[in-house]
Design a protein around this motif. Structure first.
Motif, mmCIF file in Angstrom:
data_model
loop_
_atom_site.group_PDB
_atom_site.id
_atom_site.type_symbol
_atom_site.label_atom_id
_atom_site.label_comp_id
_atom_site.label_asym_id
_atom_site.label_seq_id
_atom_site.Cartn_x
_atom_site.Cartn_y
_atom_site.Cartn_z
ATOM 1 N N ARG A 90 0.820 -1.216 0.000
ATOM 2 C CA ARG A 90 0.000 0.000 0.000
ATOM 3 C C ARG A 90 0.853 1.266 0.000
ATOM 4 O O ARG A 90 0.572 2.204 -0.739
ATOM 5 C CB ARG A 90 -0.918 -0.032 1.229
ATOM 6 N N ILE A 91 1.891 1.304 0.831
ATOM 7 C CA ILE A 91 2.713 2.515 0.876
ATOM 8 C C ILE A 91 3.679 2.587 -0.304
ATOM 9 O O ILE A 91 4.121 3.668 -0.653
ATOM 10 C CB ILE A 91 3.467 2.672 2.212
ATOM 11 N N ALA A 92 4.008 1.440 -0.901
ATOM 12 C CA ALA A 92 4.870 1.380 -2.093
ATOM 13 C C ALA A 92 6.088 2.274 -1.916
ATOM 14 O O ALA A 92 6.363 3.161 -2.721
ATOM 15 C CB ALA A 92 4.085 1.748 -3.346
ATOM 16 N N TYR A 93 6.843 2.039 -0.869
ATOM 17 C CA TYR A 93 7.985 2.882 -0.534
ATOM 18 C C TYR A 93 9.199 2.471 -1.358
ATOM 19 O O TYR A 93 9.490 1.299 -1.521
ATOM 20 C CB TYR A 93 8.299 2.752 0.964
ATOM 21 N N ASP A 140 9.536 6.045 -8.879
ATOM 22 C CA ASP A 140 9.030 5.711 -7.550
ATOM 23 C C ASP A 140 8.092 4.517 -7.670
ATOM 24 O O ASP A 140 7.366 4.383 -8.657
ATOM 25 C CB ASP A 140 8.266 6.883 -6.939
ATOM 26 N N ARG A 141 8.082 3.661 -6.673
ATOM 27 C CA ARG A 141 7.188 2.501 -6.707
ATOM 28 C C ARG A 141 5.728 2.905 -6.800
ATOM 29 O O ARG A 141 4.913 2.176 -7.337
ATOM 30 C CB ARG A 141 7.393 1.628 -5.460
ATOM 31 N N LYS A 142 5.400 4.085 -6.306
ATOM 32 C CA LYS A 142 4.024 4.560 -6.380
ATOM 33 C C LYS A 142 3.588 4.795 -7.826
ATOM 34 O O LYS A 142 2.411 4.790 -8.135
ATOM 35 C CB LYS A 142 3.868 5.858 -5.585
ATOM 36 N N GLU A 143 4.542 5.006 -8.709
ATOM 37 C CA GLU A 143 4.258 5.275 -10.119
ATOM 38 C C GLU A 143 4.296 4.008 -10.969
ATOM 39 O O GLU A 143 4.128 4.067 -12.187
ATOM 40 C CB GLU A 143 5.277 6.282 -10.670
#
Length: 187
Positions: A90-93, A140-143
């Protein structure tokens, strides 16, 4: 501290379970931060994790003398692992390197990635059957979902590999948005 358990002993298995879930979930996050070199976040999470563990284990050793409490401890550990993995996803840090192999013209993908503020590098190579373009980008892992959708819309038959990266330096990276940016006047 847990004197109320003398009056309500049936709460002990629930407290043990919940304590282990929180403790192990924090442990999972701590390991991630250690592997990413976060020297300030990891110790703080580690302190909270061990504090909760000491409180739970003290109750297990002093009050828990039945199978239900032992099963609560084990179930809390297992559930904490599962929740820790969910939190991590979820946080994909962190950041990742994506290496894309395509038989199409890689320059078109580079332009698309640049429009999304993803820096990318193109090299040419020889595959097992044809010539390929190899595109590398660090994001970024979020992307990652945006990147994967872009790759698949460009070439459904492309092959790509995603690797974790510990640090990055001197590249083309989009500026990070601050939490305060959305409340700044004039934005």
């Amino acid at each position: 501290m847990f004197d109320f358990l003398d009056v309500y002993p049936w709460l002990l298995p629930f407290i043990i379970f919940l304590g282990r879930v929180i403790d192990v979930s924090l442990g999972t996050l701590r390991i991630i931060f250690v592997s990413k070199g976060e020297k300030y976040k990891a110790p703080i999470i580690g302190f909270i994790e061990v504090f909760i563990w000491v409180m739970v284990i003290s109750q297990v050793l002093s009050r828990a003398n039945d199978l239900v409490s032992y099963l609560s401890y084990a179930a809390g550990y297992a559930t904490g692992n599962y929740i820790g993995i969910l939190l991590e996803n979820r946080i994909a840090y962190g950041i990742v390197l994506c290496r894309i192999y395509t038989q199409k013209n890689g320059n078109a993908l580079i332009q698309t990635l640049n429009k999304l503020d993803f820096g990318a590098t193109l090299t040419h190579g020889s595959g097992s059957t044809n010539e390929v373009d190899i595109i590398e980008t660090v994001v970024d892992r979020k992307e990652l979902k945006t990147l994967e959708a872009t790759i698949n819309s460009f070439d459904n038959n492309s092959f790509y590999v995603i690797e974790d990266v510990r640090t990055k330096q001197n590249g083309i990276f989009p500026k990070r948005k601050s939490l305060l940016d959305r409340w700044r006047i004039g934005k």
